[in-house]
Design an enzyme around this catalytic site. Structure first.
Site, PDB file in Angstrom:
ATOM      1  N   HIS A 170       0.825  -1.214   0.000  1.00  0.00           N
ATOM      2  CA  HIS A 170       0.000   0.000   0.000  1.00  0.00           C
ATOM      3  C   HIS A 170       0.857   1.260   0.000  1.00  0.00           C
ATOM      4  O   HIS A 170       0.379   2.335   0.353  1.00  0.00           O
ATOM      5  CB  HIS A 170      -0.913   0.017   1.222  1.00  0.00           C
ATOM      6  CG  HIS A 170      -1.712  -1.222   1.415  1.00  0.00           C
ATOM      7  ND1 HIS A 170      -2.618  -1.650   0.479  1.00  0.00           N
ATOM      8  CD2 HIS A 170      -1.742  -2.140   2.409  1.00  0.00           C
ATOM      9  CE1 HIS A 170      -3.187  -2.779   0.898  1.00  0.00           C
ATOM     10  NE2 HIS A 170      -2.663  -3.102   2.069  1.00  0.00           N
ATOM     11  N   HIS A 179      -7.015  -4.610  -1.019  1.00  0.00           N
ATOM     12  CA  HIS A 179      -6.317  -5.853  -1.320  1.00  0.00           C
ATOM     13  C   HIS A 179      -6.960  -6.538  -2.517  1.00  0.00           C
ATOM     14  O   HIS A 179      -6.749  -7.722  -2.755  1.00  0.00           O
ATOM     15  CB  HIS A 179      -6.370  -6.803  -0.124  1.00  0.00           C
ATOM     16  CG  HIS A 179      -6.009  -6.153   1.153  1.00  0.00           C
ATOM     17  ND1 HIS A 179      -6.939  -5.601   2.002  1.00  0.00           N
ATOM     18  CD2 HIS A 179      -4.812  -5.946   1.727  1.00  0.00           C
ATOM     19  CE1 HIS A 179      -6.312  -5.088   3.045  1.00  0.00           C
ATOM     20  NE2 HIS A 179      -5.034  -5.280   2.904  1.00  0.00           N
TER      21      HIS A 179
END
Lengths: 333, 333
Positions: free
Chosen positions: A57, A219
């Site tokens: 991320h 995700h």
């Protein structure tokens, strides 16, 4: 899978090493276990802030370590929670005696592992408070979550709670500021393409050439629904509407508008989304007082974006404007 | 083609509008013709800096408009030079009476159109100097260029010449600083995937699933050669070696190392490239004194990166460190 990597199992280790080499005056990288601390941690008298989660991320979270934001970040494997044996030493390193706030995105693994680490830290005499971020309006429960997921709002919680710690707020006060940001921010995202976890080697899901996923997680986990491709204004409306409804934005509200790239989308497209979102907010009579546009909480090379809206008051605005010096956010220093 | 856009022909117009809405205190967006100026332009007594080129490389150039960097940016259509009728009013808007420096990437269309605009500005009594950026060591001539292309080094020229203008250097001195940066920076890039120009609708070139293009241009134009996919360290060595050789980097040199993403590559991968490049420089006895890692001069959603090395001296380092306040680079303010 074409990626700028060496051994897929060494991706996090080598990436964190490179990050440390790029910012030697800003951070210290600890290995075995891996965590990143602010160069001058612990900062005497200041409440420590620690966040972490699965890697993939970036710049979240290591890119937010520094003055006015996090004291430590704990990266797990890609899309995998960090372990308590990483989170504990990061917590101890961030503690100057004033206690530590854990900022935790609401994913089951993260919640459990930060909870365990907090208990271990308390056993060593460190007071810990936890701010759980759950700003994603897309789905109520999800693949990795009981309750709403923590997404784009995390960046804003880290910045604003970090500023509260930097001005000298005590442990409960810093946690309260973080809670208040979380209570006033909502987010929803879209994926135009999937991403590939390096050690998996294949895309995490399939999207047809004319299909997008509304309400995607960071995700690649499922969102609300798949729909045929639309234009940017239509997609923006689909993301923004539930955000504004859930937040109850009305005429006269002042907000921070955050358009976040998922990693593989050009900045030029994020500005087209920003344009529409700003127009819609203006039509509602809300004032966009602050903005953030760019790749801040990503899903590897996923194409897509998320839109976050944070309702501002004078205190939150002041804390947002306060100096920050991290790899990914910097002003006033 | 899946992109967050509306009408493919309105991409630049809408993106620039969004940019203006996101940074209302920093820039003014002029339309018909389109250019972006620093909010407080022209700044009395200061040499003006103007750059521009085809769109699709964001944040370059509009993202670098502000204190300590550009006074105006002129975006053309995607991968297409801006026209003299855009460049001229931008030049006039940037001129406070101290003259204007044009920073031009070496592409034939850009060179011609900036030259025409410079002549028109001179005819209106504005002194113009041009700094031509040609830092790409990959190819000598190319699809759109006589001589070397201007790529990543452009960001460094704009930052450092901008700081020279901000401290009060006169027209010739600002241009000389820009020339000196260009003379001391070299760059080479790689593509792992192509990009799609919105109004074309299909990828600008084809790369097989196991193939990469070494020495790629920022418009997807051919580089040196195509090779089978390699690991990040191998690719980094292939990019860095010609850069260091051409620049003649030797033990004791101090450098700025800039790893730039092409738009679709995750930051985590750029750090893996940075790691290797920093190791190679250390092995050569060079000191990496400053760093820049991120998406600063892109090719839409292309996956890949470029590596730039700038040989530093005390003056260039000081100018790099000087305050800057733009959408894409900000510190000290």
């Amino acid at each position: 899978m074409k990626k700028l990597i060496n051994d897929p199992r060494a991706v996090v280790e080598e990436s964190v090493q490179g990050f440390g080499l790029a910012y030697p005056n800003l951070v210290t990288v600890s290995t075995d276990p891996t965590f990143i601390t602010r160069k001058d941690a612990p900062v005497g008298g200041k409440v420590g802030l620690v966040s972490g989660g699965g890697s993939g991320h970036e710049p979240l979270h290591a890119g937010f370590v520094g003055l006015g934001m996090l004291d430590a970040a704990v990266p797990g494997a890609v899309f995998t929670s960090p372990t308590p044996d990483q989170i504990l030493p990061a917590t101890l390193a961030a503690n100057s005696g004033a206690g530590v706030v854990h900022i935790v995105k609401n994913y089951t693994g993260d919640v459990l592992n930060f909870e365990t680490a907090a208990e271990l830290a308390e056993a060593e005499g460190v007071s810990v408070r936890t701010v759980l971020v759950n700003d994603d309006v897309a789905v109520e429960d999800s693949l990795y979550t009981a309750g709403r997921r923590g997404v784009g709002g995390t960046v804003l919680v880290e910045k604003i709670a970090g500023a509260a710690a930097e001005r000298g707020d005590d442990l409960d006060a810093v946690a309260a500021v973080g809670e208040r940001v979380n209570a006033n921010v909502r987010t929803m995202g879209v994926a135009l393409s999937a991403c590939t976890v390096p050690h998996a080697g294949t895309p995490s899901f399939d999207l047809a050439e004319d299909e997008i996923e509304i309400g995607i997680g960071i995700h690649g986990e499922p969102g609300r629904h798949r729909i045929p491709m639309e234009n940017a204004d239509g997609i923006t409306d689909r993301l923004l509407e539930p955000v504004l409804a859930d937040l109850g934005i009305t005429s006269g509200d002042k907000v921070l508008l955050f358009v976040n790239g998922m990693g593989g989308t050009p900045l030029s497209e994020l500005y087209i989304v920003y344009r529409r979102a700003a127009q819609v907010l203006a039509d509602r009579g809300a004032t966009v007082d602050r903005s953030l546009v760019g790749n801040y909480i990503t899903a590897l090379e996923m194409q897509g974006c998320s839109i976050s809206v944070l309702r501002l008051d004078d205190e939150l605005t002041g804390l947002w404007d306060a100096p920050v010096h991290t790899a990914a956010l910097r002003w006033g220093v």
